[in-house]
Design a protein around this motif. Structure first.
Motif, short mmCIF file in Angstrom:
data_model
loop_
_atom_site.label_atom_id
_atom_site.label_comp_id
_atom_site.label_asym_id
_atom_site.label_seq_id
_atom_site.Cartn_x
_atom_site.Cartn_y
_atom_site.Cartn_z
N ARG A 128 0.82 -1.22 0.00
CA ARG A 128 0.00 0.00 0.00
C ARG A 128 0.86 1.27 0.00
NH1 ARG A 128 -5.36 -1.32 0.93
NH2 ARG A 128 -5.69 -3.33 1.93
N GLU A 129 2.02 1.20 0.59
CA GLU A 129 2.91 2.37 0.68
C GLU A 129 3.33 2.87 -0.71
OE1 GLU A 129 3.58 -0.16 4.41
OE2 GLU A 129 3.08 -0.48 2.30
N TRP A 130 3.36 1.99 -1.71
CA TRP A 130 3.73 2.37 -3.07
C TRP A 130 2.55 2.91 -3.88
CZ3 TRP A 130 8.77 2.37 -3.48
CH2 TRP A 130 9.57 1.33 -2.98
N ASN A 131 1.34 2.57 -3.50
CA ASN A 131 0.16 2.80 -4.33
C ASN A 131 -0.04 4.27 -4.71
OD1 ASN A 131 -2.16 0.38 -2.78
ND2 ASN A 131 -0.26 0.05 -3.88
N TYR A 132 -0.42 4.45 -5.98
CA TYR A 132 -0.81 5.76 -6.55
C TYR A 132 0.31 6.80 -6.52
CZ TYR A 132 -5.14 3.29 -5.84
OH TYR A 132 -6.10 2.31 -5.83
N LYS A 133 1.52 6.31 -6.73
CA LYS A 133 2.67 7.22 -6.77
C LYS A 133 3.43 6.98 -8.06
CE LYS A 133 3.01 7.13 -1.74
NZ LYS A 133 3.85 6.77 -0.59
N PRO A 134 3.93 8.03 -8.67
CA PRO A 134 4.70 7.86 -9.89
C PRO A 134 6.14 7.49 -9.57
CG PRO A 134 4.57 10.18 -9.38
CD PRO A 134 3.75 9.46 -8.34
N LEU A 173 -1.87 12.52 -9.13
CA LEU A 173 -2.24 11.33 -8.35
C LEU A 173 -2.49 11.66 -6.87
CD1 LEU A 173 0.32 8.82 -9.88
CD2 LEU A 173 -2.17 8.77 -10.17
N ARG A 174 -2.21 12.88 -6.46
CA ARG A 174 -2.36 13.25 -5.04
C ARG A 174 -3.74 12.92 -4.48
NH1 ARG A 174 0.58 17.54 -1.85
NH2 ARG A 174 1.41 18.30 -3.79
N PRO A 175 -4.85 13.20 -5.20
CA PRO A 175 -6.17 12.87 -4.63
C PRO A 175 -6.36 11.37 -4.34
CG PRO A 175 -6.42 14.32 -6.52
CD PRO A 175 -4.97 13.92 -6.46
N LEU A 176 -5.70 10.52 -5.11
CA LEU A 176 -5.82 9.07 -4.89
C LEU A 176 -5.03 8.62 -3.65
CD1 LEU A 176 -5.51 7.74 -8.54
CD2 LEU A 176 -7.58 8.01 -7.17
N ARG A 177 -4.06 9.43 -3.25
CA ARG A 177 -3.23 9.08 -2.09
C ARG A 177 -3.81 9.58 -0.79
NH1 ARG A 177 0.65 10.97 -5.67
NH2 ARG A 177 1.09 12.82 -4.44
N SER A 178 -4.86 10.44 -0.86
CA SER A 178 -5.38 11.01 0.38
C SER A 178 -6.34 10.06 1.07
CB SER A 178 -6.12 12.30 0.18
OG SER A 178 -5.98 12.89 -1.03
N LEU A 196 7.49 13.80 -13.49
CA LEU A 196 7.23 13.28 -12.15
C LEU A 196 6.40 14.27 -11.34
CD1 LEU A 196 10.44 11.54 -10.73
CD2 LEU A 196 8.14 10.57 -10.90
N VAL A 197 6.70 15.54 -11.45
CA VAL A 197 5.92 16.56 -10.75
C VAL A 197 4.48 16.53 -11.22
CG1 VAL A 197 5.59 19.06 -10.44
CG2 VAL A 197 7.89 18.09 -10.26
N ARG A 198 4.26 16.49 -12.53
CA ARG A 198 2.90 16.46 -13.06
C ARG A 198 2.11 15.25 -12.53
NH1 ARG A 198 5.74 17.77 -18.03
NH2 ARG A 198 5.41 19.96 -18.47
N TRP A 199 2.73 14.09 -12.60
CA TRP A 199 2.05 12.87 -12.16
C TRP A 199 1.85 12.84 -10.65
CZ3 TRP A 199 -0.69 9.46 -14.76
CH2 TRP A 199 -0.53 9.41 -16.15
N ALA A 200 2.83 13.30 -9.90
CA ALA A 200 2.68 13.30 -8.43
C ALA A 200 1.52 14.22 -8.02
CB ALA A 200 3.99 13.73 -7.76
#
Length: 188
Positions: free
Chosen positions: A103-109, A183-188, A176-180
């Motif tokens: 789970r720690e890796w999920n939704y991160k570029p 994807l931020r809403p998916l990590r919250s 990486l900045v664009r994707w991070a």
């Protein structure tokens, strides 16, 4: 809140050149300014072959080394794996480290700085990207390949890039900045 990038040194073997390549990329990432960049060395975690009794998806870790690794992985919004190629593959240390948590890796570029001989680690990176997708990471198309890495390291052991390598690093960090961010809403 600024985005956190972990630049991960993936080789753990004695005599490795990964720390030199990663030190260069880490400094480049800090100068880029899109992330709060941190250098992470897999060797510092001393992860044995996966030894947790419960599947990592459950996050019921028993061992201190796993708990430390979990905290490190969870702290980042994006990753750059600085990896060599061993026999057309990523090093076993990277494969093992990826499998330790889920789970720690999920939704991160994630991006890759591959290095090696004539291929620059591209075959290892392609295999690692496939692995990353099973952990719900988003591996970027953009990357940095360093062919003939030994020719880029001076007598003091310091890696020196060139214009092509720098341009690849900038492009990958921009993505990486664009994707991070995306994807931020998916990590919250």
């Amino acid at each position: 809140m600024s985005l956190k990038l972990h630049v991960i040194i993936c080789s753990t073997r004695p005599g490795r050149v990964g720390p030199s390549v990663a030190a260069w990329f880490h400094e480049y990432a800090k100068a880029h300014g899109g992330f709060d960049a941190e250098l992470v060395d897999l060797a510092d975690f001393n992860l044995p072959i996966y030894d947790e009794p419960v599947h990592p998806r459950m996050q019921q870790y028993e061992h201190e080394h796993t708990k430390r690794w979990s905290q490190s992985v969870a702290a980042a919004d994006a990753y750059v794996f600085v990896t060599p190629e061993y026999n057309y593959s990523p090093p076993p240390s990277l494969v093992n480290a990826l499998d330790y948590v889920y789970r720690e890796w999920n939704y991160k570029p994630c991006g890759f700085v591959g290095y090696g001989g004539v291929s620059g680690g591209v075959r290892a990176v392609q295999m690692a990207k496939l692995h990353a997708t099973t952990l719900k990471m988003v591996p970027l198309v953009e990357g940095v390949m360093v062919p003939m890495v030994a020719s880029h390291i001076n007598d003091s052991g310091v890696f020196g890039s060139n214009e092509l390598i720098d341009a690849s690093a900038k492009t990958m960090l921009d993505e990486l900045v664009r994707w991070a961010e995306a994807l931020r809403p998916l990590r919250s």
